[in-house]
Design a protein around this motif. Sequence first.
Motif, PDB file in Angstrom:
ATOM      1  N   SER A 123      44.286  43.662  52.424  1.00 12.18           N
ATOM      2  CA  SER A 123      45.367  42.570  52.504  1.00 12.18           C
ATOM      3  C   SER A 123      44.930  41.194  51.795  1.00 12.18           C
ATOM      4  N   GLY A 124      43.614  41.237  51.824  1.00 21.34           N
ATOM      5  CA  GLY A 124      43.224  39.727  51.282  1.00 21.34           C
ATOM      6  C   GLY A 124      42.784  39.870  49.747  1.00 21.34           C
ATOM      7  N   SER A 125      43.109  41.201  49.050  1.00 22.53           N
ATOM      8  CA  SER A 125      42.843  41.301  47.742  1.00 22.53           C
ATOM      9  C   SER A 125      43.939  40.713  47.160  1.00 22.53           C
ATOM     10  N   ALA A 126      43.319  39.640  46.035  1.00 25.09           N
ATOM     11  CA  ALA A 126      44.401  38.950  45.177  1.00 25.09           C
ATOM     12  C   ALA A 126      44.646  39.557  43.746  1.00 25.09           C
ATOM     13  N   ALA A 127      45.456  38.926  42.931  1.00 24.09           N
ATOM     14  CA  ALA A 127      45.353  39.747  41.591  1.00 24.09           C
ATOM     15  C   ALA A 127      44.196  38.846  40.962  1.00 24.09           C
ATOM     16  N   SER A 128      43.390  40.043  40.162  1.00 20.85           N
ATOM     17  CA  SER A 128      42.177  39.267  39.716  1.00 20.85           C
ATOM     18  C   SER A 128      42.517  38.975  38.163  1.00 20.85           C
ATOM     19  N   PRO A 129      41.943  38.052  37.736  1.00 17.91           N
ATOM     20  CA  PRO A 129      42.368  37.447  36.352  1.00 17.91           C
ATOM     21  C   PRO A 129      41.250  38.182  35.393  1.00 17.91           C
ATOM     22  N   TYR A 130      40.379  39.073  35.962  1.00 17.45           N
ATOM     23  CA  TYR A 130      39.491  39.734  34.910  1.00 17.45           C
ATOM     24  C   TYR A 130      40.147  40.310  33.842  1.00 17.45           C
ATOM     25  N   TRP A 131      39.530  40.440  32.674  1.00 18.92           N
ATOM     26  CA  TRP A 131      40.195  40.657  31.249  1.00 18.92           C
ATOM     27  C   TRP A 131      40.474  42.243  31.337  1.00 18.92           C
ATOM     28  N   ASP A 132      39.798  42.871  32.246  1.00 19.53           N
ATOM     29  CA  ASP A 132      40.178  44.435  32.265  1.00 19.53           C
ATOM     30  C   ASP A 132      40.916  45.056  33.304  1.00 19.53           C
ATOM     31  N   ASN A 133      41.666  44.006  33.947  1.00 20.85           N
ATOM     32  CA  ASN A 133      42.912  43.910  34.877  1.00 20.85           C
ATOM     33  C   ASN A 133      44.016  44.293  34.001  1.00 20.85           C
ATOM     34  N   ALA A 134      44.822  45.306  34.123  1.00 20.03           N
ATOM     35  CA  ALA A 134      46.041  45.502  33.042  1.00 20.03           C
ATOM     36  C   ALA A 134      47.207  45.045  33.837  1.00 20.03           C
ATOM     37  N   SER A 135      47.286  44.729  35.189  1.00 16.24           N
ATOM     38  CA  SER A 135      48.667  44.646  35.669  1.00 16.24           C
ATOM     39  C   SER A 135      49.141  43.382  35.539  1.00 16.24           C
ATOM     40  N   LEU A 136      50.742  43.262  35.817  1.00 13.99           N
ATOM     41  CA  LEU A 136      51.422  42.230  35.620  1.00 13.99           C
ATOM     42  C   LEU A 136      50.960  40.979  36.212  1.00 13.99           C
ATOM     43  N   SER A 169      48.040  40.358  37.276  1.00 14.49           N
ATOM     44  CA  SER A 169      46.667  39.767  36.750  1.00 14.49           C
ATOM     45  C   SER A 169      46.866  39.142  35.701  1.00 14.49           C
ATOM     46  N   ALA A 170      47.966  39.473  34.741  1.00 14.97           N
ATOM     47  CA  ALA A 170      48.178  38.760  33.363  1.00 14.97           C
ATOM     48  C   ALA A 170      48.801  37.128  33.950  1.00 14.97           C
ATOM     49  N   ALA A 171      49.576  36.946  35.018  1.00 13.51           N
ATOM     50  CA  ALA A 171      50.068  35.980  35.401  1.00 13.51           C
ATOM     51  C   ALA A 171      48.989  34.944  35.689  1.00 13.51           C
ATOM     52  N   ALA A 172      47.967  35.672  36.702  1.00 10.76           N
ATOM     53  CA  ALA A 172      46.895  34.830  37.114  1.00 10.76           C
ATOM     54  C   ALA A 172      45.910  34.411  36.010  1.00 10.76           C
ATOM     55  N   ARG A 173      45.890  35.322  34.809  1.00 14.67           N
ATOM     56  CA  ARG A 173      44.915  34.850  33.896  1.00 14.67           C
ATOM     57  C   ARG A 173      45.429  33.724  32.964  1.00 14.67           C
ATOM     58  N   LEU A 174      47.122  34.031  32.804  1.00 13.45           N
ATOM     59  CA  LEU A 174      47.710  32.813  32.059  1.00 13.45           C
ATOM     60  C   LEU A 174      48.145  31.459  32.525  1.00 13.45           C
ATOM     61  N   PHE A 175      48.517  31.665  33.768  1.00 13.85           N
ATOM     62  CA  PHE A 175      49.145  30.453  34.360  1.00 13.85           C
ATOM     63  C   PHE A 175      48.222  29.913  35.574  1.00 13.85           C
ATOM     64  N   THR A 176      46.963  30.231  35.952  1.00 12.90           N
ATOM     65  CA  THR A 176      46.169  29.625  36.907  1.00 12.90           C
ATOM     66  C   THR A 176      44.996  29.513  36.069  1.00 12.90           C
ATOM     67  N   ASP A 177      44.090  28.553  36.954  1.00  7.16           N
ATOM     68  CA  ASP A 177      42.751  27.976  36.522  1.00  7.16           C
ATOM     69  C   ASP A 177      41.927  29.086  36.580  1.00  7.16           C
ATOM     70  N   PRO A 210      48.095  44.492  42.394  1.00  8.95           N
ATOM     71  CA  PRO A 210      47.261  43.581  42.069  1.00  8.95           C
ATOM     72  C   PRO A 210      46.418  43.897  41.272  1.00  8.95           C
ATOM     73  N   ILE A 211      45.728  45.053  41.061  1.00 13.44           N
ATOM     74  CA  ILE A 211      44.469  45.639  40.509  1.00 13.44           C
ATOM     75  C   ILE A 211      44.794  46.856  39.824  1.00 13.44           C
ATOM     76  N   ALA A 212      44.767  46.866  38.413  1.00 14.89           N
ATOM     77  CA  ALA A 212      44.878  48.057  37.565  1.00 14.89           C
ATOM     78  C   ALA A 212      44.116  48.073  36.356  1.00 14.89           C
ATOM     79  N   TRP A 213      42.888  48.554  36.701  1.00 13.89           N
ATOM     80  CA  TRP A 213      41.643  48.558  35.673  1.00 13.89           C
ATOM     81  C   TRP A 213      42.286  49.285  34.691  1.00 13.89           C
ATOM     82  N   HIS A 214      41.748  48.915  33.237  1.00 12.21           N
ATOM     83  CA  HIS A 214      42.180  49.887  31.940  1.00 12.21           C
ATOM     84  C   HIS A 214      41.883  51.164  32.193  1.00 12.21           C
ATOM     85  N   ASN A 215      40.989  51.699  32.763  1.00 12.59           N
ATOM     86  CA  ASN A 215      40.511  52.908  33.209  1.00 12.59           C
ATOM     87  C   ASN A 215      41.511  53.887  33.989  1.00 12.59           C
ATOM     88  N   TYR A 216      42.330  53.006  34.445  1.00  9.81           N
ATOM     89  CA  TYR A 216      43.579  53.726  35.186  1.00  9.81           C
ATOM     90  C   TYR A 216      44.499  54.523  34.328  1.00  9.81           C
TER      91      TYR A 216
END
Length: 339
Positions: free
Chosen positions: A172-185, A187-195, A247-253
């Motif tokens: 429940s505490g897991s947030a969308a990780s902005p890590y580059w290997d995370n391929a979910s939507l 995650s991309a929003a966290a990477r593009l629109f948050t610090d 929130p998390i979908a690593w490329h390896n998925y």
Amino acid sequence: LEGGDVYDTGARLENLNPPFWVLLISPLGLLEPLVAYRFFVLVTLSTTVAYLAWMADELRLRSAWAVVGAVMLILSSPLLATLALGQIYPFLALGLVAAWMADRRGRHKISGGTVGLVVALKPSLAPVLLWPLVRRRWGAVAAAVVAGAGATLVGAVVVGFGATLDWLRLLSGSAASPYWDNASLPSAAARLFTDNPYAQHAATLPWMVLVAYALGIAAVALTAARVRGGAEAGLWALAAASLLASPIAWHNYLVLLGPGILVLLARGRAAPAFLLLALQAIPGQWPLLWNQRGTVAATLALTLYLYILLAHWLVLLPTGKVPAGTPEPALGSGGVKGG
């Protein structure tokens, strides 16, 4: 095995594995870590070869197509990284293949039960439960719920209900990780629109992450609507949509979607199938070429794996509706059909 809390290990990275998976792999704790890892890799690789061969045989793929497709999937970047890290994805793929096989043979309760076990092993794949639901396989839906809940309950009893509550709190505490290997939507929003460390000049727009979740849910809904009429690759299209919304979908998925690519080959869609195989061949950590450049273009480049996941979803997404109750076409001995 020593009675400790499996979710309070003191490790830098949290253990997000569900109780049922912890139970299944616990016998490896009897071995030395390196021996256990090597054994797990051998089992994982054997499992991958087995379900790819099973799919190729069921689809009656020509030998050349089967060998080329299977070899490219075995040598793909997601699978090689999965083997290196000792991850769960090939076993989830096996579960999806088994559910698909049972459904083809009319064994809907077995199919649904297998889907339920897959969700018990990876709750973020819960949208695949829509596969039997939208096609009104009520026995399969019931079996999925019973199997998933039962497996989770058994795991909870073994690891302890306190530990299971810890796992639920972690989820429940897991947030969308902005890590580059995370391929979910998200995650991309966290990477593009948050610090974040991967986009030094990104704007602080956390509400865009909520928009990304909404888009992911819309992708799941659209896929479910398309699958309702029947589609051979529909299960893998739903799996791809699940990854987009998670929130998390690593490329390896992407290992999960490999069997769906074989379906494309069997249906004569060689061009899109080889496009996906080529995308899976892109080496891991490729986006790091643009890491820490702090520009919009670099941040977009770091989102490469989202584009690859989107390509898989769009290719696997059924393009038309088949009237409910229409049997899926049988494959001829040639193994490649047009259309």
